[in-house]
Design an enzyme around this catalytic site. Sequence first.
Site, PDB file in Angstrom:
ATOM      1  N   GLY A 131       0.840  -1.195   0.000  1.00 40.47           N
ATOM      2  CA  GLY A 131       0.000   0.000   0.000  1.00 40.47           C
ATOM      3  C   GLY A 131       0.871   1.239   0.000  1.00 40.47           C
ATOM      4  NE  ARG A 243       0.378  11.515  -2.867  1.00 39.34           N
ATOM      5  CZ  ARG A 243       1.543  10.895  -2.779  1.00 39.34           C
ATOM      6  NH1 ARG A 243       2.659  11.582  -2.859  1.00 39.34           N
ATOM      7  NH2 ARG A 243       1.592   9.588  -2.603  1.00 39.34           N
ATOM      8  CD  GLU A 363      -5.269   9.855  -5.800  1.00 43.14           C
ATOM      9  OE1 GLU A 363      -4.449  10.728  -6.095  1.00 43.14           O
ATOM     10  OE2 GLU A 363      -6.258   9.569  -6.503  1.00 43.14           O
TER      11      GLU A 363
HETATM   12  N1  CAA Z   1       7.975  12.645  -9.038  1.00 41.00           N
HETATM   13  C1  CAA Z   1       8.917  12.113  -9.846  1.00 41.00           C
HETATM   14  N2  CAA Z   1       9.785  11.168  -9.411  1.00 41.00           N
HETATM   15  C2  CAA Z   1       9.682  10.754  -8.143  1.00 41.00           C
HETATM   16  C3  CAA Z   1       8.721  11.274  -7.248  1.00 41.00           C
HETATM   17  C4  CAA Z   1       7.853  12.250  -7.750  1.00 41.00           C
HETATM   18  N3  CAA Z   1       6.909  12.776  -6.968  1.00 41.00           N
HETATM   19  N4  CAA Z   1       8.861  10.669  -6.055  1.00 41.00           N
HETATM   20  C5  CAA Z   1       9.878   9.804  -6.170  1.00 41.00           C
HETATM   21  N5  CAA Z   1      10.369   9.858  -7.436  1.00 41.00           N
HETATM   22  C6  CAA Z   1      11.497   9.113  -7.963  1.00 41.00           C
HETATM   23  C7  CAA Z   1      12.782   9.507  -7.233  1.00 41.00           C
HETATM   24  O1  CAA Z   1      13.395  10.619  -7.822  1.00 41.00           O
HETATM   25  C8  CAA Z   1      13.613   8.255  -7.386  1.00 41.00           C
HETATM   26  O2  CAA Z   1      14.166   8.277  -8.694  1.00 41.00           O
HETATM   27  P1  CAA Z   1      15.625   7.611  -9.078  1.00 41.00           P
HETATM   28  O3  CAA Z   1      15.350   6.198  -9.376  1.00 41.00           O
HETATM   29  O4  CAA Z   1      16.040   8.348 -10.281  1.00 41.00           O
HETATM   30  O5  CAA Z   1      16.518   7.802  -7.889  1.00 41.00           O
HETATM   31  C9  CAA Z   1      12.577   7.153  -7.330  1.00 41.00           C
HETATM   32  O6  CAA Z   1      11.330   7.724  -7.704  1.00 41.00           O
HETATM   33  C10 CAA Z   1      12.457   6.507  -5.976  1.00 41.00           C
HETATM   34  O7  CAA Z   1      12.151   7.533  -5.033  1.00 41.00           O
HETATM   35  P2  CAA Z   1      12.217   7.285  -3.470  1.00 41.00           P
HETATM   36  O8  CAA Z   1      13.497   6.569  -3.154  1.00 41.00           O
HETATM   37  O9  CAA Z   1      11.926   8.566  -2.799  1.00 41.00           O
HETATM   38  O10 CAA Z   1      11.011   6.248  -3.275  1.00 41.00           O
HETATM   39  P3  CAA Z   1      10.564   5.436  -1.991  1.00 41.00           P
HETATM   40  O11 CAA Z   1      10.542   4.007  -2.331  1.00 41.00           O
HETATM   41  O12 CAA Z   1      11.357   5.873  -0.801  1.00 41.00           O
HETATM   42  O13 CAA Z   1       9.019   5.855  -1.835  1.00 41.00           O
HETATM   43  C11 CAA Z   1       7.170   7.178  -1.141  1.00 41.00           C
HETATM   44  C12 CAA Z   1       8.611   7.110  -1.674  1.00 41.00           C
HETATM   45  C13 CAA Z   1       6.898   8.658  -1.091  1.00 41.00           C
HETATM   46  C14 CAA Z   1       7.014   6.572   0.223  1.00 41.00           C
HETATM   47  C15 CAA Z   1       6.245   6.488  -2.159  1.00 41.00           C
HETATM   48  O14 CAA Z   1       6.425   5.110  -2.109  1.00 41.00           O
HETATM   49  C16 CAA Z   1       4.760   6.836  -1.952  1.00 41.00           C
HETATM   50  O15 CAA Z   1       4.293   7.885  -2.399  1.00 41.00           O
HETATM   51  N6  CAA Z   1       3.995   5.923  -1.325  1.00 41.00           N
HETATM   52  C17 CAA Z   1       2.528   6.085  -1.207  1.00 41.00           C
HETATM   53  C18 CAA Z   1       1.855   5.423  -2.369  1.00 41.00           C
HETATM   54  C19 CAA Z   1       0.462   5.910  -2.558  1.00 41.00           C
HETATM   55  O16 CAA Z   1       0.182   7.100  -2.504  1.00 41.00           O
HETATM   56  N7  CAA Z   1      -0.451   4.992  -2.847  1.00 41.00           N
HETATM   57  C20 CAA Z   1      -1.817   5.318  -3.161  1.00 41.00           C
HETATM   58  C21 CAA Z   1      -2.212   4.561  -4.395  1.00 41.00           C
HETATM   59  S1  CAA Z   1      -3.508   5.108  -5.378  1.00 41.00           S
HETATM   60  C22 CAA Z   1      -4.945   5.040  -4.451  1.00 41.00           C
HETATM   61  O17 CAA Z   1      -4.963   5.493  -3.370  1.00 41.00           O
HETATM   62  C23 CAA Z   1      -6.219   4.455  -4.977  1.00 41.00           C
HETATM   63  C24 CAA Z   1      -6.702   4.917  -6.277  1.00 41.00           C
HETATM   64  O18 CAA Z   1      -7.462   4.249  -6.934  1.00 41.00           O
HETATM   65  C25 CAA Z   1      -6.338   6.223  -6.779  1.00 41.00           C
END
Ligand code: CAA
Length: 384
Positions: A131, A243, A363
């Site tokens: 998630g 978001r 989200e």
């Molecule tokens: N924009 C562009 N690139 C991004 C980014 C962004 N906002 N955030 C991260 N990245 C990129 C980073 O630059 C990095 O790139 P490189 O490979 O070049 O280094 C890569 O992604 C990995 O970034 P992180 O190391 O920061 O990633 P992480 O594994 O630590 O995760 C997190 C970060 C913020 C925790 C992320 O996992 C997250 O947002 N989790 C929540 C997921 C979420 O919101 N789920 C909801 C799903 S949808 C829903 O709710 C239902 C529906 O039907 C809509």
Amino acid sequence: MLFRFTDEQLMIQAMVREFARKVIAPTAAERDRTKEFPADNLKKMAELGLMGMMVPPAYGGEGADTISYVLALSEIAYCCASTAVVMSVHNSIVCESILRYGSEELKKTYLPKLAAGKMIGAFGLTEPEAGSDPVSQITTAVRDGNEYVLNGTKRFTTTGKNAHLVIVTAKTDESLRHQGISAFIVKKGTPGFKVGHLEDKMGLRASDTTDLIFDDCRVPADHLLGQEGDGFKLAMTALDGGRIGISAQSIGVAQAALDASISYAKQRSQFGQKIAKFQGLRWMIADMATELEAARQLTMSAAAMKDQGTRYTRQASMAKLFASEMVNRVTAKAIQIHGGYGFTKDYEVERYYRDARVFTIYEGTSEIQRVVISNHLLKDKRTP
Ligand code: CAA
């Protein structure tokens, strides 16, 4: 930043307000009860250009800016949050991702149909064991000639049952972690793709939330969005925009709760006077309005940055964090102001309170927004 909306933005807001209050609001409580998907209303919204708002006219959309989109989405949420979340995922996540990552062929094939409301889109990222941490997803996509073979289960997919196409993420190379995740467009009706469990939810009841099951589902290789390995970035970029969409929904529901509270306080009498005369209650209303205004400013600021082409990840997370928590406080106060009546289904604040509850969860939870914000502020996210 002080906002002066353009005439066009105000015109869009006025048009959507009139439509939503006339067409969507009267049946919202009934939809909450029956859980009926608002298919007809979505068609009417498409006719008004609300299903491809930020899609350029060349692909059948309106080419509107994000500020107009926030204004429009808030007006829909004011009347029916279930309808608003379908609009939000469809526009912010599905249309925008195809626009950003799709080949010219995919854009020409799908965007006009999405903008016309002939197809509704969904987004499959979350899984039963992945998630907040989507990198740990286990759905796989294995290349086989001109196709990819998908296997796995997606969970909590908004519009999973009623969507005509889904953007699905899957691992194409486990060893590369987030860089081994790819994204595909998968059409409903593709053999090996079926809708699983339908959630019975506390709120947003007319928007379906389902599992999606992929069992040797063969997807044409040209339905890959971007390159192999682009899926995680696609999802994160889409969620930045998404978001802002949740913030807009929060503003709409909070405004509805505030308006209902003001109107109730002016007509309900206790101790020989209207309850609106009591200072305790007036202060509650002042706090609700102030918080709502702060959320609106944060959301508009993130939307303006997106429109200017500036990186807005942190601002989108701040807006989502504040606005989603704000609407939970505001709808709780709205029930308090309505007293015992607010706890019954005779008053709409009861629905607003239930609908708003998921806003701090989907989200990206409030906790994840704080992770994003602090990572951006502290730069080295691995610092304890
Ligand atoms: N924009 C562009 N690139 C991004 C980014 C962004 N906002 N955030 C991260 N990245 C990129 C980073 O630059 C990095 O790139 P490189 O490979 O070049 O280094 C890569 O992604 C990995 O970034 P992180 O190391 O920061 O990633 P992480 O594994 O630590 O995760 C997190 C970060 C913020 C925790 C992320 O996992 C997250 O947002 N989790 C929540 C997921 C979420 O919101 N789920 C909801 C799903 S949808 C829903 O709710 C239902 C529906 O039907 C809509």
